[in-house]
Write a protein that holds these residues in place. Sequence first.
Motif, PDB file in Angstrom:
ATOM      1  N   LEU A  19      17.601   7.059  -3.960  1.00 26.26           N
ATOM      2  CA  LEU A  19      18.611   7.668  -3.107  1.00 26.26           C
ATOM      3  C   LEU A  19      19.511   8.600  -3.906  1.00 26.26           C
ATOM      4  N   THR A  20      19.711   9.798  -3.369  1.00 23.72           N
ATOM      5  CA  THR A  20      20.625  10.762  -3.980  1.00 23.72           C
ATOM      6  C   THR A  20      21.751  11.106  -3.007  1.00 23.72           C
TER       7      THR A  20
ATOM      8  N   ILE B 149      19.302  17.395  -1.103  1.00 28.21           N
ATOM      9  CA  ILE B 149      18.284  16.364  -1.314  1.00 28.21           C
ATOM     10  C   ILE B 149      18.952  15.005  -1.137  1.00 28.21           C
ATOM     11  N   THR B 150      18.408  14.195  -0.224  1.00 27.25           N
ATOM     12  CA  THR B 150      19.012  12.898   0.060  1.00 27.25           C
ATOM     13  C   THR B 150      18.245  11.740  -0.560  1.00 27.25           C
ATOM     14  N   ASP B 151      16.941  11.915  -0.771  1.00 27.40           N
ATOM     15  CA  ASP B 151      16.187  10.907  -1.506  1.00 27.40           C
ATOM     16  C   ASP B 151      14.901  11.500  -2.036  1.00 27.40           C
ATOM     17  N   ILE B 152      14.353  10.802  -3.014  1.00 24.70           N
ATOM     18  CA  ILE B 152      13.174  11.264  -3.748  1.00 24.70           C
ATOM     19  C   ILE B 152      12.137  10.159  -3.723  1.00 24.70           C
ATOM     20  N   GLU B 153      10.937  10.515  -3.305  1.00 33.31           N
ATOM     21  CA  GLU B 153       9.834   9.559  -3.332  1.00 33.31           C
ATOM     22  C   GLU B 153       8.799  10.068  -4.326  1.00 33.31           C
ATOM     23  N   VAL B 154       8.561   9.291  -5.377  1.00 31.58           N
ATOM     24  CA  VAL B 154       7.569   9.641  -6.392  1.00 31.58           C
ATOM     25  C   VAL B 154       6.257   8.990  -5.961  1.00 31.58           C
ATOM     26  N   LEU B 155       5.248   9.816  -5.708  1.00 33.60           N
ATOM     27  CA  LEU B 155       4.014   9.360  -5.075  1.00 33.60           C
ATOM     28  C   LEU B 155       2.888   9.021  -6.029  1.00 33.60           C
ATOM     29  N   ASP B 156       3.007   9.411  -7.283  1.00 36.57           N
ATOM     30  CA  ASP B 156       1.862   9.279  -8.184  1.00 36.57           C
ATOM     31  C   ASP B 156       1.804   7.953  -8.941  1.00 36.57           C
ATOM     32  N   GLY B 157       2.660   7.007  -8.584  1.00 36.16           N
ATOM     33  CA  GLY B 157       2.585   5.669  -9.155  1.00 36.16           C
ATOM     34  C   GLY B 157       3.129   5.518 -10.557  1.00 36.16           C
ATOM     35  N   ARG B 158       3.735   6.545 -11.096  1.00 35.65           N
ATOM     36  CA  ARG B 158       4.283   6.437 -12.458  1.00 35.65           C
ATOM     37  C   ARG B 158       5.424   5.424 -12.514  1.00 35.65           C
ATOM     38  N   ASP B 159       5.600   4.828 -13.656  1.00 39.50           N
ATOM     39  CA  ASP B 159       6.679   3.881 -13.872  1.00 39.50           C
ATOM     40  C   ASP B 159       7.904   4.664 -14.319  1.00 39.50           C
ATOM     41  N   LEU B 160       8.956   4.627 -13.515  1.00 36.97           N
ATOM     42  CA  LEU B 160      10.185   5.334 -13.849  1.00 36.97           C
ATOM     43  C   LEU B 160      11.164   4.462 -14.625  1.00 36.97           C
ATOM     44  N   GLY B 161      10.770   3.230 -14.903  1.00 39.61           N
ATOM     45  CA  GLY B 161      11.621   2.346 -15.680  1.00 39.61           C
ATOM     46  C   GLY B 161      12.476   1.439 -14.810  1.00 39.61           C
ATOM     47  N   PRO B 162      13.310   0.628 -15.449  1.00 42.86           N
ATOM     48  CA  PRO B 162      14.071  -0.396 -14.743  1.00 42.86           C
ATOM     49  C   PRO B 162      15.039   0.152 -13.701  1.00 42.86           C
ATOM     50  N   ALA B 163      15.578   1.339 -13.892  1.00 46.03           N
ATOM     51  CA  ALA B 163      16.552   1.880 -12.933  1.00 46.03           C
ATOM     52  C   ALA B 163      15.918   2.178 -11.586  1.00 46.03           C
ATOM     53  N   SER B 164      14.601   2.279 -11.548  1.00 50.01           N
ATOM     54  CA  SER B 164      13.902   2.590 -10.288  1.00 50.01           C
ATOM     55  C   SER B 164      13.486   1.336  -9.534  1.00 50.01           C
ATOM     56  N   ARG B 165      13.745   0.185 -10.099  1.00 50.45           N
ATOM     57  CA  ARG B 165      13.326  -1.069  -9.466  1.00 50.45           C
ATOM     58  C   ARG B 165      14.497  -1.716  -8.754  1.00 50.45           C
ATOM     59  N   ARG B 166      14.204  -2.268  -7.611  1.00 52.25           N
ATOM     60  CA  ARG B 166      15.224  -2.971  -6.833  1.00 52.25           C
ATOM     61  C   ARG B 166      15.687  -4.183  -7.617  1.00 52.25           C
ATOM     62  N   GLN B 167      16.972  -4.360  -7.710  1.00 57.62           N
ATOM     63  CA  GLN B 167      17.532  -5.531  -8.398  1.00 57.62           C
ATOM     64  C   GLN B 167      17.812  -6.615  -7.377  1.00 57.62           C
TER      65      GLN B 167
ATOM     66  N   PHE C 191      22.937   9.446  -8.257  1.00 54.45           N
ATOM     67  CA  PHE C 191      21.928   8.413  -8.039  1.00 54.45           C
ATOM     68  C   PHE C 191      22.605   7.208  -7.404  1.00 54.45           C
ATOM     69  N   TYR C 192      22.230   6.925  -6.150  1.00 53.45           N
ATOM     70  CA  TYR C 192      22.812   5.827  -5.387  1.00 53.45           C
ATOM     71  C   TYR C 192      21.975   4.556  -5.460  1.00 53.45           C
ATOM     72  N   GLY C 193      20.892   4.574  -6.215  1.00 54.41           N
ATOM     73  CA  GLY C 193      20.046   3.399  -6.350  1.00 54.41           C
ATOM     74  C   GLY C 193      18.753   3.551  -5.580  1.00 54.41           C
ATOM     75  N   VAL C 194      18.018   2.447  -5.521  1.00 51.97           N
ATOM     76  CA  VAL C 194      16.742   2.424  -4.815  1.00 51.97           C
ATOM     77  C   VAL C 194      17.000   2.046  -3.359  1.00 51.97           C
ATOM     78  N   CYS C 195      16.337   2.713  -2.449  1.00 55.67           N
ATOM     79  CA  CYS C 195      16.483   2.426  -1.024  1.00 55.67           C
ATOM     80  C   CYS C 195      16.119   0.969  -0.745  1.00 55.67           C
ATOM     81  N   THR C 196      16.857   0.354   0.138  1.00 59.02           N
ATOM     82  CA  THR C 196      16.623  -1.046   0.490  1.00 59.02           C
ATOM     83  C   THR C 196      16.186  -1.201   1.944  1.00 59.02           C
ATOM     84  N   CYS C 197      15.644  -0.135   2.547  1.00 56.30           N
ATOM     85  CA  CYS C 197      15.281  -0.194   3.970  1.00 56.30           C
ATOM     86  C   CYS C 197      14.182  -1.213   4.242  1.00 56.30           C
TER      87      CYS C 197
END
Length: 111
Positions: free
Chosen positions: A56-57, A89-107, A42-48
């Motif tokens: 990002l994986t 797999i290079t990145d994962i996009e979760v489309l259903d709006g679920r909350d994945l918790g703090p690790a999924s949020r950009r810091q 897990f490389y973090g959340v994409c910042t594009c």
Amino acid sequence: MTTEPHPRLADVFPDLATEIITLLREQDENDPLADTVEDLLFYGVCTCKPTCTNLLTALRGSSGCWVVQLEHDGEDVIWLSLDPTATAITDIEVLDGRDLGPASRRQSASA
């Protein structure tokens, strides 16, 4: 610059990793991508862009043009971007709006 290794996606998002494996196996029980999910980093959340929430994986910019669409009850719930060889797999996009918790949020402190 940090020398700490990246955590495994399965350690940060165990339920998501399990779901991805299950959905891949439902599409094709011999899907080789399913065998790679447990070892993804897990490389973090994409910042594009500010609204991007891809997980990002691989290093940013590693994706090719391949996307695997994973469905639940006929609805796309997860898109997996793959590298140019369509074997990682290079990145994962979760489309259903679920909350994945703090690790999924950009810091705000990371850049």
